[in-house]
Write a protein that holds these residues in place. Structure first.
Motif, PDB file in Angstrom:
ATOM      1  N   ARG A 184      -1.821  -2.460   0.354  1.00 47.77           N
ATOM      2  CA  ARG A 184      -1.637  -2.814  -1.056  1.00 47.77           C
ATOM      3  C   ARG A 184      -1.433  -1.587  -1.932  1.00 47.77           C
ATOM      4  N   SER A 185      -2.221  -0.564  -1.735  1.00 48.00           N
ATOM      5  CA  SER A 185      -2.149   0.617  -2.609  1.00 48.00           C
ATOM      6  C   SER A 185      -0.856   1.380  -2.402  1.00 48.00           C
ATOM      7  N   LYS A 186      -0.503   1.638  -1.144  1.00 46.24           N
ATOM      8  CA  LYS A 186       0.671   2.500  -0.925  1.00 46.24           C
ATOM      9  C   LYS A 186       1.984   1.796  -1.238  1.00 46.24           C
ATOM     10  N   LEU A 187       2.076   0.483  -0.975  1.00 49.38           N
ATOM     11  CA  LEU A 187       3.306  -0.227  -1.295  1.00 49.38           C
ATOM     12  C   LEU A 187       3.484  -0.339  -2.812  1.00 49.38           C
ATOM     13  N   THR A 188       2.418  -0.742  -3.500  1.00 44.75           N
ATOM     14  CA  THR A 188       2.492  -0.852  -4.957  1.00 44.75           C
ATOM     15  C   THR A 188       2.685   0.514  -5.599  1.00 44.75           C
ATOM     16  N   GLY A 189       1.922   1.498  -5.131  1.00 45.20           N
ATOM     17  CA  GLY A 189       2.024   2.840  -5.694  1.00 45.20           C
ATOM     18  C   GLY A 189       3.395   3.449  -5.511  1.00 45.20           C
ATOM     19  N   PHE A 190       3.955   3.303  -4.307  1.00 45.45           N
ATOM     20  CA  PHE A 190       5.296   3.852  -4.060  1.00 45.45           C
ATOM     21  C   PHE A 190       6.322   3.204  -4.982  1.00 45.45           C
ATOM     22  N   SER A 191       6.193   1.906  -5.202  1.00 44.50           N
ATOM     23  CA  SER A 191       7.134   1.218  -6.099  1.00 44.50           C
ATOM     24  C   SER A 191       7.130   1.838  -7.481  1.00 44.50           C
ATOM     25  N   TYR A 192       5.925   2.067  -8.017  1.00 42.60           N
ATOM     26  CA  TYR A 192       5.809   2.543  -9.387  1.00 42.60           C
ATOM     27  C   TYR A 192       6.133   4.031  -9.540  1.00 42.60           C
ATOM     28  N   THR A 193       6.091   4.788  -8.444  1.00 45.52           N
ATOM     29  CA  THR A 193       6.448   6.205  -8.568  1.00 45.52           C
ATOM     30  C   THR A 193       7.933   6.394  -8.852  1.00 45.52           C
ATOM     31  N   GLY A 194       8.721   5.338  -8.704  1.00 46.99           N
ATOM     32  CA  GLY A 194      10.117   5.422  -9.112  1.00 46.99           C
ATOM     33  C   GLY A 194      10.250   5.764 -10.582  1.00 46.99           C
ATOM     34  N   ALA A 195       9.259   5.351 -11.388  1.00 47.35           N
ATOM     35  CA  ALA A 195       9.297   5.654 -12.818  1.00 47.35           C
ATOM     36  C   ALA A 195       9.241   7.156 -13.060  1.00 47.35           C
ATOM     37  N   GLN A 196       8.315   7.841 -12.373  1.00 48.45           N
ATOM     38  CA  GLN A 196       8.205   9.288 -12.556  1.00 48.45           C
ATOM     39  C   GLN A 196       9.428  10.017 -12.018  1.00 48.45           C
ATOM     40  N   GLY A 394      -2.171  11.201 -11.891  1.00 52.52           N
ATOM     41  CA  GLY A 394      -1.452  10.338 -10.959  1.00 52.52           C
ATOM     42  C   GLY A 394      -2.360   9.670  -9.942  1.00 52.52           C
ATOM     43  N   PHE A 395      -3.555  10.218  -9.732  1.00 58.07           N
ATOM     44  CA  PHE A 395      -4.479   9.636  -8.749  1.00 58.07           C
ATOM     45  C   PHE A 395      -5.051   8.294  -9.207  1.00 58.07           C
ATOM     46  N   THR A 396      -4.860   7.948 -10.465  1.00 57.47           N
ATOM     47  CA  THR A 396      -5.299   6.622 -10.904  1.00 57.47           C
ATOM     48  C   THR A 396      -4.454   5.520 -10.277  1.00 57.47           C
ATOM     49  N   MET A 397      -3.306   5.869  -9.701  1.00 67.77           N
ATOM     50  CA  MET A 397      -2.473   4.855  -9.058  1.00 67.77           C
ATOM     51  C   MET A 397      -3.215   4.178  -7.918  1.00 67.77           C
TER      52      MET A 397
END
Length: 515
Positions: A184-196, A394-397
């Motif tokens: 859950r964390s890595k899939l969701t987190g990777f998705s949102y890092t597209g913003a940065q 970024g660690f809050t992701m």
């Protein structure tokens, strides 16, 4: 009579090795395809959000006067001519430019909660896709609107915000159906890092397009990124599906692996009352607000401090401008993989993992914000502190930013809409506070108050989240009173399904009353 289901919220997760018959789907799957599609979706979204701040420099007639600063505490290291007139198309004042840049957020804040609700009710695929397409279409119309009338231009930016406002809640709702427990964390987190990454890439490209004269200079910034988003929309509509059950090509193994963690799609009424009364939900809201207060302070107000007080313009150096965002991207990815590693290997429970990463991501930047003031006029140290702040942030992701799905996979979109609504407020309020404190006395002493306020908000958010955060699925996630489904039945059904599938879930405490 009361039935008790065992709970140990602070205990580590049960190891997959001892989870019984559960089958883990290893290797590449369609959930990873979804992650890459979402990554590039947010990449495009942030390219279209950030490009105006770069293009505005070319669009507007202005005079840069470095002598406007009221502070002479730091030596002026600029070697460029202090007064340089730029010939642009529009004679907009500084205040009007501020309204144009801020108009996006007026639309953005309005569609957060509705976006999450609509994604849960009608499917996140179409809402996310058309949200990005809406932003893309209005981005393509931006040059025409700007040349027509500034009021029309502002209206277009508000409409862009309305479209983009649904994207984060919609994707949270999507991962509530697609994100397995231990991924859950890595899939969701990777998705949102597209913003940065979109911010890192779009800033230098936008500057290049403005200088190149391609398609008229600054209009090309909007044409290029708007067109790319339209291409992405076609791919998204062809390849994305609301749930694993909807996907025509997914393997039975991967589908069962995902559904054994998150369950199947159900048409449930949103339990607004239990959600609003849940302390864990408000812990996320507070942490999200605190995180964005510091984020906006660093990335919108701190450049003004460096330019006016330290006599160093961060925005003139493309590399230094991109470094904080790059650090944030690195921190987000590291924390996402760390969170799932700690949980899947049962080193820490979900609650402990979310608390640890959130406290690190809020408290460390809070401490570093205080250190900025003590760096004096040293540009190098302050830029380094800025990069470290965003990297730690970024660690809050892996912390509160994924915690919505832990609490309620069925209503993760609604929860994200709520917290992101609160988190948008600092976009308005933060710069207002900075302006109120520094308008008359733009000195290091006044800015010290700004940094202390940001640090206090950061640390307060960390403390409140640490006290009230939870990592287990909440009882109201499956509570359907409006359709006459009792709490007892919902819990008993879930326990039965989990037993048959051998699902490795966290143990929860649920008290069920029997008539």
């Amino acid at each position: 009579m009361t039935k008790m289901i065992q709970s140990d919220e602070n205990a580590p997760l049960i190891s997959q090795k001892s989870a019984g018959p559960e089958k883990v789907h290893k290797g590449w799957g369609y959930r990873h395809v979804l992650a890459f599609l979402a990554f590039f979706g947010f990449f495009n979204v942030y390219c279209m959000r950030v490009n105006l701040s770069v293009a505005m420099v070319d669009m507007v007639k202005h005079i840069n006067d470095s002598n406007n600063s009221t502070s002479d505490e730091c030596p002026d290291s600029n070697t460029v001519n202090s007064t340089k007139e730029h010939v642009g198309e529009f004679g907009w004042s500084r205040d009007l430019q501020g309204y144009v840049l801020g108009s996006f957020f007026y639309g953005y804040i309005l569609t957060q909660i509705p976006g999450g609700y609509l994604a849960e009710k009608f499917g996140a695929k179409f809402l996310f896709g058309f949200g990005v397409l809406c932003t893309a279409v209005f981005t393509l119309l931006t040059p025409l609107a700007a040349r027509w009338n500034v009021g029309v231009f502002i209206a277009v930016r508000v409409l862009e915000g309305l479209g983009e406002g649904v994207t984060f809640p919609a994707m949270h709702a999507m991962w509530g159906k697609w994100g397995p427990l231990y991924e859950r964390s890595k899939l969701t987190g990777f998705s949102y890092t597209g913003a940065q990454m979109g911010t890192v890439i779009s800033m230098p490209i936008s500057a290049y397009l403005c200088d190149s004269g391609f398609l008229g200079g600054w209009p090309s910034v909007f044409y290029v990124f708007g067109a790319l988003a339209c291409v992405w929309f076609i791919l998204w509509m062809m390849m994305a599906y609301n749930t694993p059950a909807d996907h025509p090509h997914i393997s039975v193994e991967e589908r069962e692996y995902i559904e054994s963690s998150v369950g199947r799609k159900e048409d449930l009424a949103t339990p607004w009352g239990p959600i609003l009364r849940c302390p864990a939900v408000w812990a996320i809201n507070v942490a999200h607000f605190a995180n964005n207060w510091g984020f906006y302070t660093m990335l919108t107000s701190l450049p003004g401090y460096m330019k006016n007080v330290l006599k160093f313009d961060l925005k003139t150096n493309a590399l230094l401008s991109a470094l904080p965002y790059l650090g944030c991207w690195l921190g987000q990815n590291c924390s996402s993989f760390t969170a799932d590693y700690l949980r899947s290997n049962h080193y820490l429970s979900t609650q402990a993992t979310r608390r640890l990463l959130t406290v690190f991501g809020l408290a460390v930047p809070g401490i570093l914000m205080i250190c900025i003031q003590f760096a004096g006029c040293n540009h190098t140290v302050i830029v380094a502190l800025l990069v470290l702040c965003l990297t730690a942030g970024g660690f809050t992701m892996g912390g509160f930013q994924v915690n919505h799905i832990d609490l309620s996979p069925n209503f993760a979109g609604v929860l994200m809409g709520m917290s992101n609504t609160w988190a948008t407020i600092p976009g308005f309020l933060g710069p207002e506070v900075v302006g109120w404190l520094t308008t008359k006395h733009d000195t290091r002493q006044q800015w010290q108050i700004v940094f202390y306020i940001a640090a206090a908000v950061y640390i307060s958010g960390a403390i409140i989240y640490c006290i009230f955060a939870r990592g287990t699925e909440q009882p109201w996630n499956n509570l359907e009173q409006s359709q006459g489904v009792s709490f007892k039945r919902a819990v008993d059904t879930e326990v039965s399904v989990n037993r048959n599938r051998g699902t490795d879930r966290e143990k929860r405490l649920v008290t069920v009353s029997y008539d």
